[in-house]
Design a protein around this motif. Structure first.
Motif, mmCIF file in Angstrom:
data_model
loop_
_atom_site.group_PDB
_atom_site.id
_atom_site.type_symbol
_atom_site.label_atom_id
_atom_site.label_comp_id
_atom_site.label_asym_id
_atom_site.label_seq_id
_atom_site.Cartn_x
_atom_site.Cartn_y
_atom_site.Cartn_z
ATOM 1 N N TYR A 40 3.770 -1.159 -4.187
ATOM 2 C CA TYR A 40 3.367 -0.943 -5.639
ATOM 3 C C TYR A 40 3.004 0.212 -5.910
ATOM 4 O O TYR A 40 3.662 0.866 -7.071
ATOM 5 C CB TYR A 40 2.440 -2.085 -5.957
ATOM 6 C CG TYR A 40 2.131 -1.876 -7.493
ATOM 7 C CD1 TYR A 40 3.061 -2.492 -8.335
ATOM 8 C CD2 TYR A 40 0.983 -1.414 -8.003
ATOM 9 C CE1 TYR A 40 2.705 -2.681 -9.786
ATOM 10 C CE2 TYR A 40 0.601 -1.365 -9.399
ATOM 11 C CZ TYR A 40 1.356 -1.962 -10.193
ATOM 12 O OH TYR A 40 1.199 -1.918 -11.493
ATOM 13 N N LEU B 299 4.910 2.842 -8.704
ATOM 14 C CA LEU B 299 4.115 3.414 -9.830
ATOM 15 C C LEU B 299 3.951 5.062 -9.965
ATOM 16 O O LEU B 299 4.334 5.269 -11.048
ATOM 17 C CB LEU B 299 2.602 2.962 -9.583
ATOM 18 C CG LEU B 299 1.620 2.795 -10.816
ATOM 19 C CD1 LEU B 299 2.306 1.765 -11.742
ATOM 20 C CD2 LEU B 299 0.452 2.072 -10.468
ATOM 21 N N ASN C 257 0.917 -6.144 -8.682
ATOM 22 C CA ASN C 257 0.853 -5.398 -7.567
ATOM 23 C C ASN C 257 1.210 -6.223 -6.379
ATOM 24 O O ASN C 257 1.369 -6.023 -5.315
ATOM 25 C CB ASN C 257 -0.370 -4.641 -7.446
ATOM 26 C CG ASN C 257 -1.671 -5.384 -7.172
ATOM 27 O OD1 ASN C 257 -1.671 -6.549 -7.614
ATOM 28 N ND2 ASN C 257 -2.670 -4.725 -7.049
#
Length: 176
Positions: free
Chosen positions: A39, A43, A82
């Protein structure tokens, strides 16, 4: 059973921002989730794409091949959990395809991932073309070889009765 390399390989999201959208722009980019190891890596790339904003508020304007993750509440218009990468890793390590987990979820209904995972691991019986083929597979090993050849088994009726103890979705069978 074809085991996918990564169950996120076909999942993708289109990420823009609310600020751009509110200013009439749909600028963003499609991200294939399988291209990222976790994640945080995803991001970071999303922040880089929208580095023209001081604090971008990401808007997932579209997503594809994420129905299982959507049903688990891990992806939505303004949300990507996440946990999605951790859950994908568990699925990949299980030895079962994502479609088996999705079939179990279709049979059982909404529940948390750990219960779905446990259900697949403990109750998955395999993939069959129909109930009769499944019933025949399950029961044939218990039919004695000495059964006279004039005895015929009505597999349709047997399957109908057997299915009280099993459930099926998209050809995937599970113990109930």
């Amino acid at each position: 059973m074809t085991n996918l390399q990564n169950c996120l390989d076909t999942a993708s999201i289109y990420c823009g921002t609310y600020a751009k959208y509110n200013n009439g722009s749909l600028y963003g980019k499609w991200f294939n989730l399988g291209d990222y190891s976790d994640y945080d890596e995803l991001l970071t790339v999303m922040y880089e794409l929208h580095s023209d904003e001081s604090a971008p508020e990401f808007m997932l304007q579209d997503y594809e091949n994420c129905s299982f993750f959507e049903k688990l509440g891990l992806v939505g218009e303004s949300y990507l959990s996440n946990e999605i990468f951790e859950i994908a890793e568990e699925i990949n390590d299980s030895g079962y395809d994502l479609d088996i987990f999705e079939a179990y979820l279709n049979c059982i209904g909404r529940m948390d991932f750990q219960n779905i995972y446990d259900g697949v691991i403990n109750y998955y019986m395999g993939e069959y073309s129909d109930d009769e083929t499944f019933a025949q597979y399950i029961l044939e090993e218990n039919i004695p070889d000495s059964l006279p050849n004039y005895i015929y088994i009505d597999w349709e009726a047997t399957a109908r009765n057997l299915m009280y103890d099993y459930f099926e979705s998209n050809g995937h069978y599970f113990k109930s």
